[in-house]
Design a protein around this motif. Structure first.
Motif, mmCIF file in Angstrom:
data_model
loop_
_atom_site.group_PDB
_atom_site.id
_atom_site.type_symbol
_atom_site.label_atom_id
_atom_site.label_comp_id
_atom_site.label_asym_id
_atom_site.label_seq_id
_atom_site.Cartn_x
_atom_site.Cartn_y
_atom_site.Cartn_z
ATOM 1 N N THR A 250 0.893 -1.288 -0.094
ATOM 2 C CA THR A 250 -0.058 -0.068 0.085
ATOM 3 C C THR A 250 1.043 1.328 0.076
ATOM 4 O O THR A 250 0.464 2.182 -0.311
ATOM 5 N N GLU A 251 2.263 0.849 0.353
ATOM 6 C CA GLU A 251 3.156 2.390 0.304
ATOM 7 C C GLU A 251 3.481 2.613 -1.016
ATOM 8 O O GLU A 251 3.762 1.822 -1.847
ATOM 9 N N GLY A 252 3.813 3.917 -0.927
ATOM 10 C CA GLY A 252 4.718 4.444 -2.366
ATOM 11 C C GLY A 252 3.820 4.254 -3.590
ATOM 12 O O GLY A 252 2.555 4.207 -3.649
ATOM 13 N N GLN A 253 4.335 4.314 -4.829
ATOM 14 C CA GLN A 253 3.589 4.137 -6.116
ATOM 15 C C GLN A 253 4.060 3.050 -6.702
ATOM 16 O O GLN A 253 5.028 2.828 -7.705
ATOM 17 N N PRO A 254 4.121 1.717 -6.337
ATOM 18 C CA PRO A 254 4.867 0.399 -6.820
ATOM 19 C C PRO A 254 4.341 0.344 -8.310
ATOM 20 O O PRO A 254 3.190 0.520 -8.692
ATOM 21 N N ARG A 255 5.482 0.177 -9.373
ATOM 22 C CA ARG A 255 5.141 0.095 -10.632
ATOM 23 C C ARG A 255 5.596 -1.322 -11.122
ATOM 24 O O ARG A 255 6.207 -2.129 -10.871
ATOM 25 N N VAL A 256 4.481 -1.927 -11.835
ATOM 26 C CA VAL A 256 4.436 -3.146 -12.140
ATOM 27 C C VAL A 256 5.277 -3.314 -13.563
ATOM 28 O O VAL A 256 5.004 -2.568 -14.260
ATOM 29 N N VAL A 257 6.440 -4.281 -13.598
ATOM 30 C CA VAL A 257 7.170 -4.097 -14.726
ATOM 31 C C VAL A 257 7.818 -5.610 -15.140
ATOM 32 O O VAL A 257 8.014 -6.439 -14.238
ATOM 33 N N GLN A 258 7.725 -5.562 -16.332
ATOM 34 C CA GLN A 258 8.322 -6.867 -17.149
ATOM 35 C C GLN A 258 8.010 -8.168 -16.857
ATOM 36 O O GLN A 258 8.553 -8.983 -15.827
ATOM 37 N N GLY A 259 7.100 -8.676 -17.515
ATOM 38 C CA GLY A 259 6.751 -10.081 -17.141
ATOM 39 C C GLY A 259 7.792 -11.040 -17.743
ATOM 40 O O GLY A 259 8.383 -10.769 -18.593
ATOM 41 N N GLU A 260 8.034 -12.191 -17.209
ATOM 42 C CA GLU A 260 8.868 -13.150 -17.503
ATOM 43 C C GLU A 260 8.365 -14.430 -17.277
ATOM 44 O O GLU A 260 7.817 -14.697 -16.213
ATOM 45 N N PHE A 261 8.366 -15.557 -18.109
ATOM 46 C CA PHE A 261 7.854 -16.793 -18.112
ATOM 47 C C PHE A 261 8.891 -17.677 -17.256
ATOM 48 O O PHE A 261 10.241 -17.395 -17.263
ATOM 49 N N ASN A 262 8.208 -18.792 -16.537
ATOM 50 C CA ASN A 262 9.292 -19.788 -16.078
ATOM 51 C C ASN A 262 9.378 -20.844 -17.049
ATOM 52 O O ASN A 262 9.053 -20.556 -18.073
ATOM 53 N N LYS A 263 10.346 -21.788 -16.769
ATOM 54 C CA LYS A 263 10.999 -22.563 -17.941
ATOM 55 C C LYS A 263 9.957 -23.417 -18.476
ATOM 56 O O LYS A 263 10.207 -23.786 -20.034
ATOM 57 N N ASP A 264 8.616 -23.721 -17.984
ATOM 58 C CA ASP A 264 7.793 -24.487 -18.906
ATOM 59 C C ASP A 264 6.593 -23.501 -19.354
ATOM 60 O O ASP A 264 5.719 -24.337 -19.985
ATOM 61 N N GLY A 265 6.741 -22.291 -19.044
ATOM 62 C CA GLY A 265 5.764 -21.328 -19.676
ATOM 63 C C GLY A 265 4.562 -21.647 -19.072
ATOM 64 O O GLY A 265 3.485 -21.432 -19.612
ATOM 65 N N GLU B 163 3.890 -20.299 -15.593
ATOM 66 C CA GLU B 163 3.654 -19.202 -14.798
ATOM 67 C C GLU B 163 4.369 -18.128 -15.471
ATOM 68 O O GLU B 163 5.469 -18.050 -16.268
ATOM 69 N N ILE B 164 3.974 -16.873 -15.087
ATOM 70 C CA ILE B 164 4.548 -15.402 -15.559
ATOM 71 C C ILE B 164 4.864 -14.667 -14.182
ATOM 72 O O ILE B 164 4.039 -14.582 -13.371
ATOM 73 N N TRP B 165 5.933 -14.038 -14.128
ATOM 74 C CA TRP B 165 6.467 -13.300 -13.158
ATOM 75 C C TRP B 165 6.422 -11.843 -13.311
ATOM 76 O O TRP B 165 7.019 -11.256 -14.409
ATOM 77 N N PHE B 166 5.915 -10.970 -12.315
ATOM 78 C CA PHE B 166 6.054 -9.595 -12.677
ATOM 79 C C PHE B 166 6.702 -8.872 -11.504
ATOM 80 O O PHE B 166 6.300 -9.243 -10.306
ATOM 81 N N SER B 167 7.427 -7.906 -11.658
ATOM 82 C CA SER B 167 8.185 -7.143 -10.581
ATOM 83 C C SER B 167 6.976 -6.082 -10.076
ATOM 84 O O SER B 167 6.553 -5.476 -10.851
ATOM 85 N N VAL B 168 6.980 -5.859 -8.734
ATOM 86 C CA VAL B 168 6.466 -4.839 -8.215
ATOM 87 C C VAL B 168 7.438 -4.048 -7.774
ATOM 88 O O VAL B 168 8.056 -4.283 -6.598
ATOM 89 N N TRP B 169 7.606 -2.912 -8.566
ATOM 90 C CA TRP B 169 9.031 -2.078 -8.364
ATOM 91 C C TRP B 169 8.718 -0.726 -7.457
ATOM 92 O O TRP B 169 7.906 0.156 -8.004
ATOM 93 N N ASN B 170 9.065 -0.763 -6.224
ATOM 94 C CA ASN B 170 8.717 0.325 -5.443
ATOM 95 C C ASN B 170 10.043 1.236 -5.119
ATOM 96 O O ASN B 170 11.142 0.763 -5.677
ATOM 97 N N GLY B 171 9.946 2.224 -4.271
ATOM 98 C CA GLY B 171 11.065 3.031 -4.044
ATOM 99 C C GLY B 171 12.122 2.058 -3.143
ATOM 100 O O GLY B 171 11.645 1.092 -2.525
ATOM 101 N N LYS B 172 13.126 2.788 -3.105
ATOM 102 C CA LYS B 172 14.396 1.955 -2.488
ATOM 103 C C LYS B 172 13.970 1.474 -1.036
ATOM 104 O O LYS B 172 14.429 0.617 -0.453
ATOM 105 N N ASP B 173 13.485 2.575 -0.225
ATOM 106 C CA ASP B 173 13.232 2.036 1.080
ATOM 107 C C ASP B 173 11.686 1.663 1.626
ATOM 108 O O ASP B 173 11.167 1.653 2.521
ATOM 109 N N GLN B 174 11.024 1.422 0.303
ATOM 110 C CA GLN B 174 9.787 0.677 0.380
ATOM 111 C C GLN B 174 9.662 -0.756 0.191
ATOM 112 O O GLN B 174 10.582 -1.208 -0.736
ATOM 113 N N GLN B 175 8.462 -1.505 0.542
ATOM 114 C CA GLN B 175 8.337 -2.809 0.105
ATOM 115 C C GLN B 175 8.019 -2.969 -1.277
ATOM 116 O O GLN B 175 7.291 -2.323 -2.007
ATOM 117 N N SER B 176 8.986 -3.780 -1.898
ATOM 118 C CA SER B 176 8.626 -4.225 -3.307
ATOM 119 C C SER B 176 8.446 -5.953 -3.240
ATOM 120 O O SER B 176 8.553 -6.343 -2.017
#
Ligand code: DHE
Length: 549
Positions: A481-496, A498-511
């Motif tokens: 809930t803190e900051g403005q986390p930005r969702v970035v760059q999906g990447e699949f696992n080896k079997d295709g 699952e897809i993983w997304f980064s929730v990219w927040n500020g350096k001192d915030q939870q990502s």
């Protein structure tokens, strides 16, 4: 915190060496040396990528003092604070810069730009270290890691990467690297992981070691974004190449030790006007699967070089006139064609890597295409296509990639439809998946930058109607809930699966990293860990090794 490498001059020092003592011209707000140094560091870390070291502009607008002084302090301050829907991040309102820093940066861009020094063979060799010599490395894999399903995750502001296991989601190891690793690339054999920091430090990690570690390292300049290794049959793991933004050059290195072998400057004339450009930066580099060549995008002069690595002494380079502002791109599903964005020109350039020739240049119909490596899939109407989204608007464009089977659609934009909003950076799908995922990372609106759009491939009609947008509330799923986390760059696992997304927040915030089930589009897992500081790019070993996207 990250130990500072003793050989690594900080960007601040680099800038300072040739910087005029800041005395402000008339009408330009003054800055103390300390303020200028701080702003200079922020500029290199946050701004130079888009606006250029010499501030001549590319993805972002030119910021030379003649232009900035025309715009004035108030205008610049507002732009830095609030950003723009065309891709300028809202540095102030997102909390990434505080009020003092926004003021600092508005004053900084009114000053004359600092010009950092050159970085040639002596500097590279001084920075080069072989930590474990090839003869002291294992001859077979010595750990029980499932390497194919390992993810190399950039921890941007920590100057680290995390190696995360794709089935247990366990962080196996965190390694100190250069600052803000931009990409990870695998060697052809799948053994060596190469990463490059924004500070142009390349690290080579041996994944066969009992405890995978850095075995060689080098600094190839002051600013960089790309690294790649030779993938042609017979040349696997033989060479590595890194491209720099500053100085504008690329270097070919030994693939086992990173010993620098050949530096090629990219300074030269713009392809069409044929006027000189002092800073033609090296953007994406890919390895050809059809010829022993690296494909090197030279941004400002609009040239793509096909660099033949079979004889470095008698280097043969095929230079293709393409389009200005070349940035990122990827291969089509057959790996024969390289499709890349000339982003500020709204175009895609297609290279036939088998023939070594330009195949096409096509308008995407959108503003600032930003494909990452793009997404390949079989369209129900148009056959094999490759997708890109856009930084400057909400559109997703599909280009036909099958000149043999679907000649009418080949290298044409066959469809275009809206996703969530502007500020998109990456699209993704996987062979066999029915879903195309589109992020909107840099959108100023938190509900948009925190979500991902999904389109069902089998429902794409190709009759001009827009496919339905399904929205995945990734940030909400992450429970941040803190900051403005930005969702970035999906990447699949080896079997295709699952897809993983980064929730990219500020350096001192939870990502976090959010894992989505590709079949059901349901949340599968959230990876949260205090070591997960500012995660951005994620690179699955198998997909990166085989160029699967
Ligand atoms: Fe990137 C790829 C340059 C901002 C995350 N980025 C690339 C490539 C280039 C590039 C040239 C292609 C490399 C290749 O394939 O060889 N990126 C730049 C910039 O100049 C720019 C616009 C501004 C800057 O200051 O760096 C920029 N990039 C960003 C970010 O802000 C991102 C989101 C977060 C970060 O870590 O800095 C970011 N860029 C990425 C990622 C890739 C990438 C994750 C690889 C995508 C892939 O799937 O291969």
């Amino acid at each position: 915190s990250k130990p500072q490498d003793q050989y690594e001059p900080s960007l601040t020092t680099l800038g300072q060496q040739q910087m005029a003592v800041p005395g402000a011209p008339e009408g330009v707000p003054a800055m103390t040396q300390a303020e200028f140094d701080e702003a200079n560091t922020i500029y290199f870390e946050r701004c130079a990528g888009c606006h250029g070291v010499l501030r001549k502009g590319a993805t972002g607008k030119a910021l030379t003092p003649d232009l900035t002084r025309e715009l004035g302090y108030e205008y610049l301050h507002t732009f830095i604070e609030y950003g723009s829907p065309a891709g300028m991040p809202n540095w102030g309102t997102s909390g990434q810069l505080d009020a003092r820093q926004v003021d600092l940066m508005a004053r900084y861009v009114l000053q004359d730009p600092a010009s950092p020094p050159e970085w040639g063979m002596p500097e590279m060799r001084d920075s080069w270290k072989v930590v474990v010599a090839p003869e002291d490395r294992p001859t077979e894999k010595q750990n029980d890691w499932d390497l194919e399903n390992l993810f190399s995750v950039t921890l941007r502001d920590a100057g680290q990467i995390a190696l995360i296991d794709g089935s247990s989601y366990e962080i196996k190891k965190v390694l100190d690297t250069g600052y803000a690793v931009h990409i990870s690339r695998m060697s052809a054999s799948g053994r060596y992981l190469m990463v490059i920091g924004r500070d142009a430090k390349v690290d080579m990690i041996d994944l066969w070691m009992k405890d995978p570690s850095i075995v060689a390292t080098i600094k190839v300049g002051a600013e960089a974004r790309s690294v790649e290794t030779s993938k042609m049959k017979g040349w696997e793991d033989k060479y590595a190449i890194a491209g720099a933004y500053w100085p504008p050059q690329y270097v070919i290195m030994d693939g086992q030790t990173l010993e620098p072998l050949k530096i090629v400057s990219t300074r030269g004339n713009i392809y069409d006007e044929q006027t000189y450009h002092p800073e033609p930066r090296v953007a994406a580099i890919l390895s050809s699967h059809y010829r022993p060549e690296f494909l090197v995008n030279i941004k400002e002069t609009g040239k793509i070089q096909l660099v033949d690595y079979t004889d470095l002494k008698n280097l043969k380079i095929t230079e293709i006139e393409a389009e200005r502002f070349l940035h990122d791109g990827g291969l089509d599903s057959t790996k024969r064609y390289f499709i890349t964005a000339a982003n500020a020109r709204g175009k895609l350039v297609v290279i036939d890597t088998k023939e070594g020739k330009l195949a096409a240049i096509t308008d995407t119909g959108g503003e600032t295409p930003h494909p990452g490596r793009g997404a390949n899939f079989e369209h129900p109407t148009f056959g094999p296509v490759w997708a890109t989204s856009h930084l400057g608007d909400d559109s997703v464009a599909l280009i036909g990639t099958d000149p043999e089977g679907h000649p009418d659609s080949a290298w044409k934009i066959v469809d275009s439809f809206p996703a969530l909003g502007g500020g998109s950076l990456f699209v993704k799908t996987y062979p066999g998946s029915n879903h195309l995922y589109v992020d909107a990372t840099l959108n100023p609106e938190p509900s948009i930058s925190g979500a991902v759009a999904v389109f069902k491939i089998d429902e794409m009609k190709g009759d001009g109607s827009d496919p339905e947008i399904l929205t995945l509330p990734i940030t909400e799923w992450a429970g941040i809930t803190e900051g403005q986390p930005r969702v970035v760059q999906g990447e699949f696992n080896k079997d295709g699966t699952e897809i993983w997304f980064s929730v990219w927040n500020g350096k001192d915030q939870q990502s976090a990293i959010v894992v989505v089930d590709d079949k059901t589009l349901e949340l599968k897992h959230v990876i949260k860990d205090e070591r997960l500081v500012t995660p951005t790019g994620k690179f699955n070993v198998k997909n990166t090794q085989g160029d699967i996207y």
